[in-house]
Design a protein around this motif. Sequence first.
Motif, PDB file in Angstrom:
ATOM      1  N   GLY A   1     -17.694  95.044  59.442  1.00 15.19           N
ATOM      2  CA  GLY A   1     -17.845  95.789  60.695  1.00 15.19           C
ATOM      3  C   GLY A   1     -16.598  96.574  61.055  1.00 15.19           C
ATOM      4  N   GLU A   2     -15.441  95.949  60.919  1.00 16.73           N
ATOM      5  CA  GLU A   2     -14.173  96.618  61.229  1.00 16.73           C
ATOM      6  C   GLU A   2     -13.887  97.736  60.232  1.00 16.73           C
ATOM      7  OE1 GLU A   2     -11.701  92.793  62.993  1.00 16.73           O
ATOM      8  OE2 GLU A   2     -11.852  93.077  60.823  1.00 16.73           O
ATOM      9  N   ALA A   3     -14.206  97.497  58.964  1.00 13.78           N
ATOM     10  CA  ALA A   3     -13.847  98.433  57.901  1.00 13.78           C
ATOM     11  C   ALA A   3     -14.705  99.701  57.883  1.00 13.78           C
ATOM     12  CB  ALA A   3     -13.941  97.732  56.542  1.00 13.78           C
ATOM     13  N   LYS A   4     -15.752  99.739  58.673  1.00 15.92           N
ATOM     14  CA  LYS A   4     -16.589 100.943  58.720  1.00 15.92           C
ATOM     15  C   LYS A   4     -15.949 102.038  59.565  1.00 15.92           C
ATOM     16  CE  LYS A   4     -20.791  98.558  57.589  1.00 15.92           C
ATOM     17  NZ  LYS A   4     -22.044  97.991  58.026  1.00 15.92           N
ATOM     18  N   SER A   5     -14.873 101.716  60.247  1.00 14.39           N
ATOM     19  CA  SER A   5     -14.170 102.663  61.105  1.00 14.39           C
ATOM     20  C   SER A   5     -13.008 103.318  60.357  1.00 14.39           C
ATOM     21  CB  SER A   5     -13.630 101.929  62.338  1.00 14.39           C
ATOM     22  OG  SER A   5     -12.652 102.693  62.996  1.00 14.39           O
ATOM     23  N   LEU A   6     -13.010 104.651  60.304  1.00 16.93           N
ATOM     24  CA  LEU A   6     -11.893 105.369  59.681  1.00 16.93           C
ATOM     25  C   LEU A   6     -10.576 105.042  60.384  1.00 16.93           C
ATOM     26  CD1 LEU A   6     -13.489 108.867  58.993  1.00 16.93           C
ATOM     27  CD2 LEU A   6     -12.632 107.275  57.277  1.00 16.93           C
ATOM     28  N   THR A   7     -10.645 104.869  61.694  1.00 13.54           N
ATOM     29  CA  THR A   7      -9.437 104.543  62.455  1.00 13.54           C
ATOM     30  C   THR A   7      -8.885 103.191  62.025  1.00 13.54           C
ATOM     31  OG1 THR A   7     -10.248 105.815  64.345  1.00 13.54           O
ATOM     32  CG2 THR A   7      -8.494 104.220  64.772  1.00 13.54           C
ATOM     33  N   GLN A   8      -9.747 102.190  61.898  1.00 14.59           N
ATOM     34  CA  GLN A   8      -9.293 100.861  61.482  1.00 14.59           C
ATOM     35  C   GLN A   8      -8.727 100.881  60.062  1.00 14.59           C
ATOM     36  OE1 GLN A   8      -8.888  98.107  63.352  1.00 14.59           O
ATOM     37  NE2 GLN A   8      -9.452  99.482  65.014  1.00 14.59           N
ATOM     38  N   LEU A   9      -9.332 101.673  59.182  1.00 11.90           N
ATOM     39  CA  LEU A   9      -8.822 101.790  57.811  1.00 11.90           C
ATOM     40  C   LEU A   9      -7.437 102.424  57.808  1.00 11.90           C
ATOM     41  CD1 LEU A   9     -12.128 102.877  56.067  1.00 11.90           C
ATOM     42  CD2 LEU A   9     -10.958 100.674  55.795  1.00 11.90           C
ATOM     43  N   GLU A  10      -7.257 103.463  58.602  1.00 10.67           N
ATOM     44  CA  GLU A  10      -5.945 104.112  58.691  1.00 10.67           C
ATOM     45  C   GLU A  10      -4.902 103.155  59.268  1.00 10.67           C
ATOM     46  OE1 GLU A  10      -2.852 106.788  58.379  1.00 10.67           O
ATOM     47  OE2 GLU A  10      -4.828 106.870  57.440  1.00 10.67           O
ATOM     48  N   LEU A  11      -5.267 102.457  60.340  1.00 10.31           N
ATOM     49  CA  LEU A  11      -4.333 101.500  60.940  1.00 10.31           C
ATOM     50  C   LEU A  11      -3.965 100.390  59.955  1.00 10.31           C
ATOM     51  CD1 LEU A  11      -5.808 101.222  64.546  1.00 10.31           C
ATOM     52  CD2 LEU A  11      -3.643 102.299  63.864  1.00 10.31           C
ATOM     53  N   ALA A  12      -4.923  99.976  59.137  1.00  7.48           N
ATOM     54  CA  ALA A  12      -4.644  98.943  58.136  1.00  7.48           C
ATOM     55  C   ALA A  12      -3.618  99.439  57.118  1.00  7.48           C
ATOM     56  CB  ALA A  12      -5.936  98.527  57.437  1.00  7.48           C
ATOM     57  N   PHE A  13      -3.781 100.680  56.648  1.00 12.20           N
ATOM     58  CA  PHE A  13      -2.786 101.255  55.735  1.00 12.20           C
ATOM     59  C   PHE A  13      -1.410 101.308  56.406  1.00 12.20           C
ATOM     60  CE2 PHE A  13      -6.007 103.463  52.907  1.00 12.20           C
ATOM     61  CZ  PHE A  13      -5.565 102.898  51.726  1.00 12.20           C
ATOM     62  N   LEU A  14      -1.371 101.751  57.655  1.00 15.88           N
ATOM     63  CA  LEU A  14      -0.099 101.884  58.361  1.00 15.88           C
ATOM     64  C   LEU A  14       0.578 100.530  58.569  1.00 15.88           C
ATOM     65  CD1 LEU A  14      -1.041 104.619  61.001  1.00 15.88           C
ATOM     66  CD2 LEU A  14       0.398 104.892  58.975  1.00 15.88           C
ATOM     67  N   ARG A  15      -0.199  99.495  58.935  1.00  9.38           N
ATOM     68  CA  ARG A  15       0.377  98.162  59.114  1.00  9.38           C
ATOM     69  C   ARG A  15       0.936  97.628  57.801  1.00  9.38           C
ATOM     70  NH1 ARG A  15      -4.423  95.419  61.741  1.00  9.38           N
ATOM     71  NH2 ARG A  15      -5.169  97.442  62.323  1.00  9.38           N
TER      72      ARG A  15
ATOM     73  N   LYS B   1     -14.924 105.669  52.560  1.00  8.53           N
ATOM     74  CA  LYS B   1     -14.116 105.971  53.749  1.00  8.53           C
ATOM     75  C   LYS B   1     -12.646 105.612  53.511  1.00  8.53           C
ATOM     76  CE  LYS B   1     -17.658 105.666  57.314  1.00  8.53           C
ATOM     77  NZ  LYS B   1     -18.078 104.993  58.553  1.00  8.53           N
ATOM     78  N   ALA B   2     -12.422 104.479  52.854  1.00 12.63           N
ATOM     79  CA  ALA B   2     -11.049 104.074  52.551  1.00 12.63           C
ATOM     80  C   ALA B   2     -10.375 105.104  51.658  1.00 12.63           C
ATOM     81  CB  ALA B   2     -11.046 102.703  51.883  1.00 12.63           C
ATOM     82  N   ASP B   3     -11.129 105.636  50.709  1.00  5.99           N
ATOM     83  CA  ASP B   3     -10.582 106.643  49.806  1.00  5.99           C
ATOM     84  C   ASP B   3     -10.187 107.905  50.563  1.00  5.99           C
ATOM     85  OD1 ASP B   3      -9.861 107.242  47.100  1.00  5.99           O
ATOM     86  OD2 ASP B   3     -11.580 108.611  47.007  1.00  5.99           O
ATOM     87  N   VAL B   4     -10.962 108.268  51.567  1.00  6.65           N
ATOM     88  CA  VAL B   4     -10.617 109.421  52.409  1.00  6.65           C
ATOM     89  C   VAL B   4      -9.263 109.189  53.064  1.00  6.65           C
ATOM     90  CG1 VAL B   4     -11.227 110.662  54.537  1.00  6.65           C
ATOM     91  CG2 VAL B   4     -12.990 110.163  52.828  1.00  6.65           C
ATOM     92  N   ARG B   5      -9.036 107.986  53.604  1.00  4.75           N
ATOM     93  CA  ARG B   5      -7.761 107.678  54.258  1.00  4.75           C
ATOM     94  C   ARG B   5      -6.630 107.584  53.231  1.00  4.75           C
ATOM     95  NH1 ARG B   5      -7.954 110.344  57.347  1.00  4.75           N
ATOM     96  NH2 ARG B   5      -5.840 109.704  57.802  1.00  4.75           N
ATOM     97  N   ALA B   6      -6.922 107.115  52.039  1.00  3.31           N
ATOM     98  CA  ALA B   6      -5.885 107.029  51.004  1.00  3.31           C
ATOM     99  C   ALA B   6      -5.409 108.415  50.598  1.00  3.31           C
ATOM    100  CB  ALA B   6      -6.409 106.275  49.786  1.00  3.31           C
TER     101      ALA B   6
END
Length: 114
Positions: free
Chosen positions: A96-110, A42-47
């Motif tokens: 638990g948090e990292a399973k969310s695509l939204t949370q992964l995207e927000l982490a990259f943005l932060r 999922k992280a790779d998808v956001r990357a």
Amino acid sequence: MLIVPDSSDKSRALLDQALADRFRITMLVVGDGGGEDVIASKADVRAHALPTARQVVWVRDPALLTQSEASDFLQGGAVVCVLNLDQKPSVRLTAGEAKSLTQLELAFLRAQQG
């Protein structure tokens, strides 16, 4: 995505090379066997949204990290640590948090913000 498979010297060199990249935000996914494969995917998808500015490194064997890195990157039970361009931890996520695509995207943005 860079998959670092074990705790060998070759794997350490791969991780060091990824950590030295000052042009991309690095999302580290650490561990194997607890759903980290899904998180890394999922992280790779956001990357891929900004491939020149983001990278995912899946460290399958936590023993590869130095004691200092493990304590710095994995605070609070985190399995994901996003490093900013200075390679300082910016965001940590639990499984638990990292399973969310939204949370992964927000982490990259932060992390992009510093």
